[in-house]
Write a protein that holds these residues in place. Structure first.
Motif, PDB file in Angstrom:
ATOM      1  N   PRO A 145       3.473   5.163  -7.390  1.00  0.00           N
ATOM      2  CA  PRO A 145       3.214   6.429  -6.693  1.00  0.00           C
ATOM      3  C   PRO A 145       3.771   7.633  -7.458  1.00  0.00           C
ATOM      4  O   PRO A 145       4.785   7.523  -8.154  1.00  0.00           O
ATOM      5  N   ASP A 147       5.290  10.023  -6.292  1.00  0.00           N
ATOM      6  CA  ASP A 147       6.415  10.565  -5.538  1.00  0.00           C
ATOM      7  C   ASP A 147       7.697  10.422  -6.354  1.00  0.00           C
ATOM      8  O   ASP A 147       8.130   9.296  -6.667  1.00  0.00           O
ATOM      9  N   LEU A 181       6.640   0.843   1.125  1.00  0.00           N
ATOM     10  CA  LEU A 181       5.520   1.757   0.922  1.00  0.00           C
ATOM     11  C   LEU A 181       4.291   1.166   1.598  1.00  0.00           C
ATOM     12  O   LEU A 181       4.043  -0.039   1.528  1.00  0.00           O
ATOM     13  N   TYR A 183       0.041   1.079   2.315  1.00  0.00           N
ATOM     14  CA  TYR A 183      -1.275   1.337   1.729  1.00  0.00           C
ATOM     15  C   TYR A 183      -2.359   0.917   2.715  1.00  0.00           C
ATOM     16  O   TYR A 183      -2.200  -0.077   3.447  1.00  0.00           O
ATOM     17  N   TYR A 193      -2.577   4.925  -1.160  1.00  0.00           N
ATOM     18  CA  TYR A 193      -1.168   5.090  -0.821  1.00  0.00           C
ATOM     19  C   TYR A 193      -1.012   6.030   0.365  1.00  0.00           C
ATOM     20  O   TYR A 193      -1.554   7.141   0.384  1.00  0.00           O
ATOM     21  N   GLN A 194      -0.244   5.576   1.380  1.00  0.00           N
ATOM     22  CA  GLN A 194      -0.037   6.365   2.588  1.00  0.00           C
ATOM     23  C   GLN A 194       1.389   6.901   2.724  1.00  0.00           C
ATOM     24  O   GLN A 194       1.679   7.624   3.669  1.00  0.00           O
ATOM     25  N   GLY A 195       2.268   6.522   1.783  1.00  0.00           N
ATOM     26  CA  GLY A 195       3.608   7.083   1.810  1.00  0.00           C
ATOM     27  C   GLY A 195       4.691   6.061   2.124  1.00  0.00           C
ATOM     28  O   GLY A 195       4.448   4.860   2.259  1.00  0.00           O
ATOM     29  N   ILE A 196       5.913   6.580   2.226  1.00  0.00           N
ATOM     30  CA  ILE A 196       7.075   5.746   2.546  1.00  0.00           C
ATOM     31  C   ILE A 196       7.004   5.393   4.032  1.00  0.00           C
ATOM     32  O   ILE A 196       6.909   6.269   4.890  1.00  0.00           O
ATOM     33  N   TRP A 197       7.068   4.106   4.325  1.00  0.00           N
ATOM     34  CA  TRP A 197       6.797   3.612   5.685  1.00  0.00           C
ATOM     35  C   TRP A 197       8.080   3.361   6.473  1.00  0.00           C
ATOM     36  O   TRP A 197       8.169   3.641   7.662  1.00  0.00           O
ATOM     37  N   THR A 259      -2.676   9.385  13.357  1.00  0.00           N
ATOM     38  CA  THR A 259      -3.313   8.893  12.127  1.00  0.00           C
ATOM     39  C   THR A 259      -3.998   7.556  12.296  1.00  0.00           C
ATOM     40  O   THR A 259      -4.839   7.185  11.471  1.00  0.00           O
TER      41      THR A 259
END
Length: 465
Positions: A145, A147, A181, A183, A193-197, A259
């Motif tokens: 990512p 990020d 992370l 997805y 990628y949807q970000g830190i989970w 979301t």
């Protein structure tokens, strides 16, 4: 080994020259193995892949080995499934990952590293219907990512929720937190990628799963409806010692109303195994009712873990690296284990199929001190009224005896102990297992010491006809 040269892995183990080599836990006769990978039930067979170096008993040039079984009892070894590709995204190793059926095509998603010290990427490979032949074209489904907070990523895992397919990877963050992370995976070839989970900033996670990186993340639903998330708890400087071991969280999975993405809310957790010789487990979610369903009546989750060789821990004698090199092999996978949640806590039991290895009865209702064969199953029962003292598993005798396992037993409680040469698995009803390694020297015997109020039944382990 060619595909035509399949053999019964357990029969081969029975003639292995090393007396410490397990006979009832399938693995190649030589080489290094570690993390179980790609565990799946496809086209009527269970498949277990694993990180593998066939050329040495050391952790190097990692490939994917492969065994399969129709029944979790009779295992066949296959040729190497995945190998590092020169110049490809996995040139420095085919690391941990999963296998799933993608529109009927067996598909592996694994961590590939292009050069030693580089960041991992999710690499895709497609398999034949029997999962024996694989096509590696170097396709990357997800890269590191962008990020700046994310400094390390590894070990993809795929799960389904509300009819959609998702994936997660373990990660480490620049501020020292371990993280997951998330997805979305509408297309296996291109993960979004949807970000830190989730991170160790969560107070439940901080208490039960402390780490710098969450390795080998898993997420499955157990028959009672709870979701179990499991991590291998990596710390810098571990070097296969893994002081924090493996931990889990138990919680719920819901949809974010804004979301639609899944939200995991942990409510409790704990250690996933009480032994120092257990790491990097992988769980397969069995979804009954589908064309590839395993027999049964409810959803289930099966786990395999890795038990490594080592220098000895907690007073147990281990093996030196020189002894491991001389033996030519390192590492073994545990028995398959069934996961459930009982009264809010994780319970782990051996898959019922392994009872097929139970052979002749050695003793029934024994008390006091009991001599055990080197390949044995033991059932210890506590009296319904009271038990005084600890159950101890000893290797050797007199002042040189090693205490390999020691544990109390409550009234009415049961322990199941499996001895397979140098691998010991202890299962406590309603709790997690304990995985240990110990190496009998020539002439040494196993002894079980039983406190007042307990008895034991003992069977030899044998290969099924």
């Amino acid at each position: 080994m060619t595909d035509l040269a399949l053999f019964d892995s357990l029969l081969a183990a029975s003639t292995h020259p090393d007396p410490a080599f397990p006979r009832f836990h399938p693995r190649p006769a030589q080489g290094w193995i570690n993390d179980p990978n790609g565990i799946s039930y496809i086209n009527g067979r269970y498949h277990v892949f694993f990180q593998y170096n066939p050329d040495s008993a050391r952790h190097s040039q990692i490939q994917w080995g492969h065994v399969s079984s129709p029944d979790l009892v009779r295992w066949e070894e296959h040729s190497v499934a995945l190998s590092p590709q020169a110049g490809g995204p996995d040139s420095a190793g085919c690391w941990t990952g999963v296998v799933t059926s993608d529109d009927g095509v067996p598909t592996a998603a694994y961590s590939g590293i292009k050069d030693h010290g580089g960041h991992s990427q999710v690499v895709i490979a497609r398999g034949s219907s029997d999962l024996v032949t694989w096509k590696q074209d170097g396709h990357v489904a997800a890269s590191m990512p962008a990020d700046p907070l994310v400094t390390a990523v590894r070990d993809p895992f795929i799960f389904r929720f509300n009819g959609a397919r998702y994936a997660m990877q373990g990660a480490g963050l620049s501020d020292g937190r371990a993280a997951l992370l998330l997805y979305t995976v509408e297309d296996m070839d291109s993960w979004q990628y949807q970000g830190i989970w989730l991170t160790t900033a969560d107070p439940v996670a901080a208490q039960h799963t402390p780490a710098e990186i969450w390795e080998c993340p898993q997420l499955v639903q157990v028959p009672s409806g709870e979701w179990v998330m499991m991590f291998s708890l990596w710390l810098s400087g571990d070097d296969h010692e893994h002081a924090n071991g493996v931990g889990h969280l138990i919680g719920s999975l819901t949809s974010d109303p804004a979301t639609g993405l899944p939200v995991f809310m942990p409510s409790s957790g704990g250690k996933s195994d009480l032994g120092r010789d257990f790491y990097a487990p992988q769980i397969v979610q069995l979804s009954y009712g589908s064309a590839d369903a395993a027999p049964g009546s409810a959803p289930a989750a099966l786990l395999w873990g890795w038990a490594n060789e080592g220098p000895g821990r907690d007073g147990r004698r281990g093996r030196t690296q020189e002894e491991i090199d001389d033996a030519g092999w390192s590492g073994v996978l545990t028995h398959p284990r069934v996961l459930s949640v009982v009264d809010g806590a994780l319970a782990v039991s051996p898959a019922p199929e392994v009872e097929a290895y139970r052979g002749a009865s050695v003793v029934t209702g024994a008390a006091g001190s009991v001599a055990l064969p080197g390949f044995a199953e033991v059932l210890v029962r506590g009296d319904a009224n009271s038990v005084s003292g600890a159950v101890e598993l000893l290797l050797g005798s007199g002042t040189d005896a090693q205490v390999v396992y020691s544990g109390s037993l409550a009234a009415g409680e049961e322990l199941r102990i499996f001895l397979d040469a140098s691998l010991v698995e202890v299962y406590r009803a309603g709790s997690v297992a304990t995985t240990l390694r110990a190496y009998p020297a020539p002439g040494e015997e196993w002894q079980l010491t039983l406190p007042a109020g307990t008895t034991a039944d003992v069977w030899e382990l044998t290969l099924p006809a």
